[in-house]
Each structure stands twice: as structure tokens, then as C-alpha cells.
Design an enzyme around this catalytic site. Structure first.
Site, PDB file in Angstrom:
ATOM      1  N   HIS A   9       2.187   8.278   0.567  1.00  0.00           N
ATOM      2  CA  HIS A   9       1.209   7.407   0.716  1.00  0.00           C
ATOM      3  C   HIS A   9      -0.737   8.434   0.687  1.00  0.00           C
ATOM      4  CE1 HIS A   9       4.261   5.294   2.568  1.00  0.00           C
ATOM      5  NE2 HIS A   9       4.067   5.730   2.798  1.00  0.00           N
ATOM      6  N   GLU A  23       0.960   8.474   9.054  1.00  0.00           N
ATOM      7  CA  GLU A  23       1.627   9.135   7.870  1.00  0.00           C
ATOM      8  C   GLU A  23       1.379   9.637   6.906  1.00  0.00           C
ATOM      9  OE1 GLU A  23       4.314   6.525   6.094  1.00  0.00           O
ATOM     10  OE2 GLU A  23       5.681   7.645   5.086  1.00  0.00           O
ATOM     11  N   HIS A  77       8.118  12.532   3.471  1.00  0.00           N
ATOM     12  CA  HIS A  77       7.417  11.026   3.670  1.00  0.00           C
ATOM     13  C   HIS A  77       7.795  11.116   5.472  1.00  0.00           C
ATOM     14  CE1 HIS A  77       6.139   7.689   0.937  1.00  0.00           C
ATOM     15  NE2 HIS A  77       6.963   8.675  -0.255  1.00  0.00           N
ATOM     16  N   GLU A 142      12.597  11.918   4.812  1.00  0.00           N
ATOM     17  CA  GLU A 142      11.628  11.492   5.915  1.00  0.00           C
ATOM     18  C   GLU A 142      12.042  12.334   7.296  1.00  0.00           C
ATOM     19  OE1 GLU A 142       9.571   8.348   5.311  1.00  0.00           O
ATOM     20  OE2 GLU A 142      11.348   6.868   3.588  1.00  0.00           O
TER      21      GLU A 142
HETATM   22 ZN   LIG Z   1       6.332   6.613   3.564  1.00  0.00          ZN
END
Ligand SMILES: [Zn+2]
Length: 253
Positions: A9, A23, A77, A142
Site C-alpha cells: 500500500h 497498514e 502486509h 501478513e
Molecule cells: Zn495489505
């Protein structure tokens, strides 16, 4: 090993948001830590999709990794959507060298989970853009759920971001060690001949360009061959580059 770190992102895309925590800020903080930790290791050459809070499209990210000729693309992430813990992803379709990428995921996943304080949600596969569009092995991690209160509290502490980054770096270093081990076991061959004097000619030629080798007599399906095996102590990357430049054949077994 050439590593491309992708901070998920950024800019206009905050990623998942919960209680004002974004995030994109966490992925950037972790990625920048990974980059600076890798800088100290001469075996690692690193590049990244972004080092500041900016919008970078998914295709630009992949293009950057391709241009950099990354041997591993690692996309960072933070999860959301109900749950808690750490998970890693590779592409869920068949692709070239999938077995190799799966082995890398296993090593990376285990090393990270051993070094962070998050629940293990397992190794997973999905059809994510970054995994699908990149030609090199690509793994997406993640770490924690931004909408899980305890995970978020951990992620809001700087020292935990450092621990998460260090776990990723340890995993990368484990992959580099593995790559070196397999390279050591591999034999680099420059020609396989029926007649010994042809092998000797090749050996003499190679020696004239600074590449030492030895001749090994081998049988393949009862046929006798003389193989020119490159000196194991030489840097294989250097030898291959040299053989390519000289238009000389080689293969690895
Ligand atoms: Zn993400």
C-alpha cells in the site's frame, strides 16, 4: 542474493485501517527496518518499491522488482478482517519452479514464526497480483491483524516492528545459506566428450582463460564419457559469466 522488499500500500491507499492505525505506515516501518538491517550483510543486495509514504501501483512494483532482477520478492502486509496471527502466501496456481518457491516459503515462514510473538496461521496460497505477475519467487507476509486489539497493540510498539523486521531478515539470511549450500553441491560442467583428448583440449583452453578444471571419466547408460568439471573452489557465478561471454557451453548437475 538480490532481494526486493515491497512495503504494501502507500500514499492514497492506506490498506487496512483500524483505530486510526494504517497498514501502509506499518508496512513502511517494517520494510525500511528490513532494508537497513540487510545493508549490513554483504551477501544481500536490496531494493524496494517505496521508502516513503507514496502511491505506487501494483504493476509499477512488479516492474521495479523485474528491473532489479530480484531473486526474491518479499511483499510486506498487515492483515485485517477478523483473526489474529501471522501467515504467508505464495501463488495458488501452477507456475515454473513452484516447488522451489514452496521450499523458500517453508524456510521463510518457519524462521519468521520462530522469531515473532504472533500465532501461526500457517503457510497459504492465493491469487494475489504481486505473486501472479512477478517472474521471480515471490512471497507475501501478513504479520498480525490490524483490527485485532492485541495484535494492533503489538504493532503500535516500535520495538515490535523491529522484532518483526529482524525475523524477516533472519529468514532471508536462512534462504541465502540454503542457496549457498545447494550451489556448493552442484557441479559445473563445461563439456562431456567421448574421446579423452577432446576433454583435455577443453581443459587446456579453460585454463588459458583462468578457469581450472578436472577431467572425470564417467559412464552414462554404459557409454563412456570424459567430463570437464570446473574447479569447485571457483566462484560459480563468475565462471558462468565468463563462459557465457566466451560462448562456451556449460551445464549444471
Ligand atoms: Zn495489505
Amino acid at each position: 542474493m538480490r532481494i526486493f522488499i515491497d512495503a504494501g500500500h502507500g500514499g492514497g491507499d492506506p490498506g487496512a485501517v483500524s483505530n486510526l492505525v494504517k497498514e501502509k505506515d506499518l508496512t513502511l516501518a517494517i520494510s525500511n527496518r528490513i532494508i537497513s538491517m540487510c545493508m549490513g550483510n554483504p551477501n544481500l543486495i536490496v531494493s524496494r518499491s517505496r521508502g516513503v509514504d507514496q502511491s505506487v501501483s501494483l504493476s509499477e512494483r512488479v516492474q521495479k522488482a523485474e528491473r532489479f532482477k530480484a531473486e526474491l520478492l518479499l511483499s510486506i502486509h498487515i492483515n485485517a478482517g477478523g483473526g489474529s496471527g501471522f501467515e504467508s502466501y505464495i501463488l495458488n496456481k501452477m507456475f515454473k519452479n513452484k516447488q522451489h518457491t514452496e521450499a523458500m516459503q517453508t524456510r521463510l515462514h518457519r524462521t519468521i514464526i520462530d522469531n515473532i510473538d504472533f500465532k501461526d496461521r500457517g503457510q497459504k496460497q492465493a491469487n494475489f497480483y504481486m505473486l501472479r505477475q512477478s517472474s521471480m519467487p515471490a512471497i507475501l507476509t501478513e504479520t498480525g491483524f490490524i483490527d485485532h486489539e492485541q495484535d494492533r497493540k503489538k504493532l503500535m510498539q516500535d520495538h515490535n516492528l523491529t522484532i518483526i523486521a529482524r525475523a524477516h531478515v533472519k529468514a532471508i539470511e536462512a534462504l541465502v545459506r540454503e542457496q549457498e549450500d545447494t550451489r556448493e553441491k552442484e557441479q559445473l560442467i563445461s563439456g562431456s566428450f567421448r574421446l579423452k583428448h577432446h576433454a583435455v583440449n577443453r581443459q587446456v583452453y579453460l585454463s588459458s582463460v583462468g578457469i581450472n578444471s578436472e577431467i572425470r571419466h564417467q559412464f552414462i547408460d554404459q557409454d563412456s564419457y570424459y567430463r570437464v568439471v570446473i574447479d569447485q573452489t571457483l566462484d560459480k557465478t563468475w565462471v558462468i559469466r565468463k563462459l557465457k561471454a566466451l560462448n562456451q557451453p556449460y551445464f549444471i548437475i
